[in-house]
Design an enzyme around this catalytic site. Structure first.
Site, PDB file in Angstrom:
ATOM      1  N   CYS A  34      33.453  12.521  11.719  1.00 48.55           N
ATOM      2  CA  CYS A  34      34.139  13.653  12.352  1.00 48.55           C
ATOM      3  C   CYS A  34      34.411  14.754  11.319  1.00 48.55           C
ATOM      4  CB  CYS A  34      35.381  13.191  13.093  1.00 48.55           C
ATOM      5  SG  CYS A  34      35.802  14.331  14.422  1.00 48.55           S
ATOM      6  N   HIS A  92      33.236   9.284  16.624  1.00 48.24           N
ATOM      7  CA  HIS A  92      33.945   8.232  15.876  1.00 48.24           C
ATOM      8  C   HIS A  92      33.380   6.866  16.273  1.00 48.24           C
ATOM      9  CE1 HIS A  92      37.565  10.531  14.441  1.00 48.24           C
ATOM     10  NE2 HIS A  92      37.201  11.337  15.412  1.00 48.24           N
ATOM     11  N   GLU A 122      33.799   4.120  14.899  1.00 49.24           N
ATOM     12  CA  GLU A 122      34.723   3.022  14.600  1.00 49.24           C
ATOM     13  C   GLU A 122      35.478   2.524  15.828  1.00 49.24           C
ATOM     14  OE1 GLU A 122      35.046   6.163  13.657  1.00 49.24           O
ATOM     15  OE2 GLU A 122      37.127   6.837  13.558  1.00 49.24           O
TER      16      GLU A 122
HETATM   17  N1  GLN Z   1      39.625  18.739  12.602  1.00 47.20           N
HETATM   18  C1  GLN Z   1      38.305  18.550  13.089  1.00 47.20           C
HETATM   19  C2  GLN Z   1      38.134  19.066  14.515  1.00 47.20           C
HETATM   20  O1  GLN Z   1      39.096  19.254  15.213  1.00 47.20           O
HETATM   21  C3  GLN Z   1      37.904  17.086  13.001  1.00 47.20           C
HETATM   22  C4  GLN Z   1      38.742  16.160  13.812  1.00 47.20           C
HETATM   23  C5  GLN Z   1      38.593  14.716  13.422  1.00 47.20           C
HETATM   24  O2  GLN Z   1      38.212  14.381  12.305  1.00 47.20           O
HETATM   25  N2  GLN Z   1      38.963  13.803  14.320  1.00 47.20           N
HETATM   26  O3  GLN Z   1      37.034  19.283  14.944  1.00 47.20           O
END
Ligand code: GLN
Length: 537
Positions: free
Chosen positions: A382, A508, A510
């Site tokens: 992410c 994600h 995970e």
């Molecule tokens: N801050 C980034 C976004 O909003 C990544 C978010 C995250 O890592 N869950 O896109």
């Protein structure tokens, strides 16, 4: 059969592991062929934990249907392989919101709206919601907080009423703590007695006591606790500290935990739960002697619960590859050009963590530059993936001030930018791109090889995305966009094909990794780290 409801409460102190006990029970019942689910009721006023920073309650878990959930739902899924949804996690905030909405609509027909019965009825309605679908034999309901807290009272009153209404179709398991006083060399049962009294004061008699302890509790002490707490001696079960949470289901089964639950809910007790795949996993875990060393670069490293699902996914993958995971937390705020070599050289692989905001971001770029140049297996998740893109733009494409508009809204090179649909959003709660979305992978990519498929679905939690205006420049310079959403073209995965293993995912992975089905991309990453370790030698 009628749905059985099992309530799990906790006393004495918080952090006893109610989530692990609930998950272990679900794991055993599922292994006996029952259809089980677990739900968590949290006594705080936030509508969901999405607006909480990780220092408050640890990681925010995300369900397939896009609910930002308590991290215990992660345990539930990892132990049971059963996907949870929004209905599996209710907070006081949501209960009140629903009651207040009804009041505004006039549903209460002029009545005074009160905690009892209106809030408790709303809690009871939510408790029974999943049961009413007819999809489950057992619903395990974990009540957050500790008995005696002011905010838990409406939940306990609801449990009291439900126990009364449901009779043997319900059960209460109370988890307490038995401290060991080193000076006296003694385990102490008094806090448990007091905690059970507190529960009895609100009209709930626990059926089973689970005692968290560092030392073995003697049969004599169990009898004493049973006598003082009105519980059968065999229903006093210990939960002794173990080196892995994944051993808890086995420890519980050895004390007939699942059988007692079946008996007390008037269910037949036949045969044994089918735990062989689970036992195979534990055997691999115990037999592993060689290690694989992974660094996790993030800003919440003081609190390991902040990256719970990543830790567990790495651990599961390492175990399946017969390795012990040595996970080293690297504080991104403290990482700079002068110490990066010393901090990252010992590692076999590096994970760049998800996150929000400016703090610690420059350290992630330092780590990524080092990893890219040293060709270390690197996995960006992410925000970690977004950082991979920014670092590549700055140091390979030569776009010095490249950034995400999250960190610098006036950057001349917005290689990561706010998603179009996010531009009109002003409320922060529950408004990110959340939950599972389809992703199409390029057939010849490492990531497609890892999944053994080109069409996958993973969970998301973000507002920003790869800016497709730059795509061609990245591809020409060697960073390929190898995964995208088939409908919108949003870039989901980037990879540098020329490297050993350099992959970033906007999603994600995970969240979907469980003990019995570890996530393929984590497996591929760990295998690359193992290979790299061999080569280094
Ligand atoms: N801050 C980034 C976004 O909003 C990544 C978010 C995250 O890592 N869950 O896109």
């Amino acid at each position: 059969m009628e749905t059985k409801y099992i309530f799990v409460t906790g006393g004495v102190v918080s952090s006893l592991g109610k989530g692990i006990i609930s998950s272990s029970l679900a794991c055993l019942l599922k292994a006996r062929g029952y259809r089980v689910t677990i739900q968590k009721f949290d006594p705080y006023i936030n509508i969901d934990p999405g607006t909480l920073n990780p220092y408050e309650h640890g990681e925010c878990y995300v369900t397939v249907d896009g609910h930002e959930a308590d991290l215990d739902l992660g345990h539930y899924e990892r132990f049971t392989d059963i996907q949870t949804t929004r209905a599996n996690n209710v907070t006081t905030g949501r209960v009140y919101q629903s009651v207040i909405d009804k009041e505004r609509r006039g549903d209460y027909l002029g009545k005074t709206v009160q905690i009892v019965p209106h809030i408790t009825d709303e809690i009871k309605r939510n408790v029974k919601m999943l049961g009413n679908t007819g999809n489950f034999d057992f619903i395990i309901t974990e009540i957050g907080g500790t008995v005696g807290d002011i905010e838990s009272l409406p939940y306990l009153e609801s449990v009291r009423q439900l126990r009364w209404e449901m009779g043997t179709n319900s059960l209460c398991i109370h988890l307490t703590y038995v401290p060991y006083i080193a000076a006296a060399k003694e385990l102490k049962t008094k806090p448990t007695q007091h905690s059970v009294k507190k529960l009895q004061e609100v009209g709930i008699q626990p059926d089973i006591l689970v005692l968290r302890t560092e030392k073995d509790i003697s049969p004599e002490m169990r009898r004493k606790i049973a006598l003082f707490c009105n519980v059968a001696p065999e229903a006093v079960i210990q939960s002794i500290d173990v080196d892995s949470i994944y051993k808890v289901p086995i420890k519980m089964h050895e004390q007939h935990f699942d059988e007692i639950v079946l008996r007390k809910t008037c269910m037949p007790v036949e045969g044994e739960p089918h735990m062989q795949p689970w036992l195979d996993f534990l055997k691999k875990m115990d037999n592993a002697t060689e290690t694989v060393t992974i660094g996790l670069v993030g800003k919440y490293v003081e609190l390991q619960d902040a990256y719970k699902s990543i830790n567990e996914a790495l651990f599961q993958a390492a175990t399946y590859s017969d390795r012990k995971l040595k996970l080293i937390y690297i504080h991104s705020e403290k990482l700079n050009e002068s110490n990066v070599d010393e901090k990252l050289s010992p590692l076999d692989g590096v994970v760049i963590a998800p996150g929000f905001g400016q703090r610690g971001i420059e350290g992630k770029f330092v780590a990524l530059k080092w990893c890219r140049e040293h060709d270390v297996p690197t996995f960006g998740i992410c925000l970690g993936m977004q950082c991979m893109v920014i670092e590549f733009a700055r140091n390979v494409l030569g776009l010095d001030e490249a950034n995400s508009t999250e960190m610098n809204p006036t950057t001349p090179y917005n290689v990561i930018d706010l998603m179009e649909e996010q531009k009109s959003i002003s409320n922060m709660g529950g408004t990110m791109r959340l939950g599972a979305y389809d992703c199409r992978l390029a057939p010849n990519s490492k990531v497609a090889e890892a999944y053994g498929a080109t069409d996958i679905r993973e969970r998301h939690r973000h507002r920003f995305e790869f800016n497709n205006d730059y795509r061609q420049r990245f591809e020409e310079a060697g960073m390929a966009c190898v995964g995208e959403n088939p409908e919108t073209g949003l870039v989901e995965v980037v990879e540098i094909p020329g490297k050993r293993w350099y992959i970033g995912t906007q999603y994600h992975p995970e969240y979907s990794s469980t003990v019995l089905s570890p996530n393929p991309i984590f497996r591929s990453f760990i295998n690359a780290a193992i290979e790299y370790k061999k080569e280094k030698k």
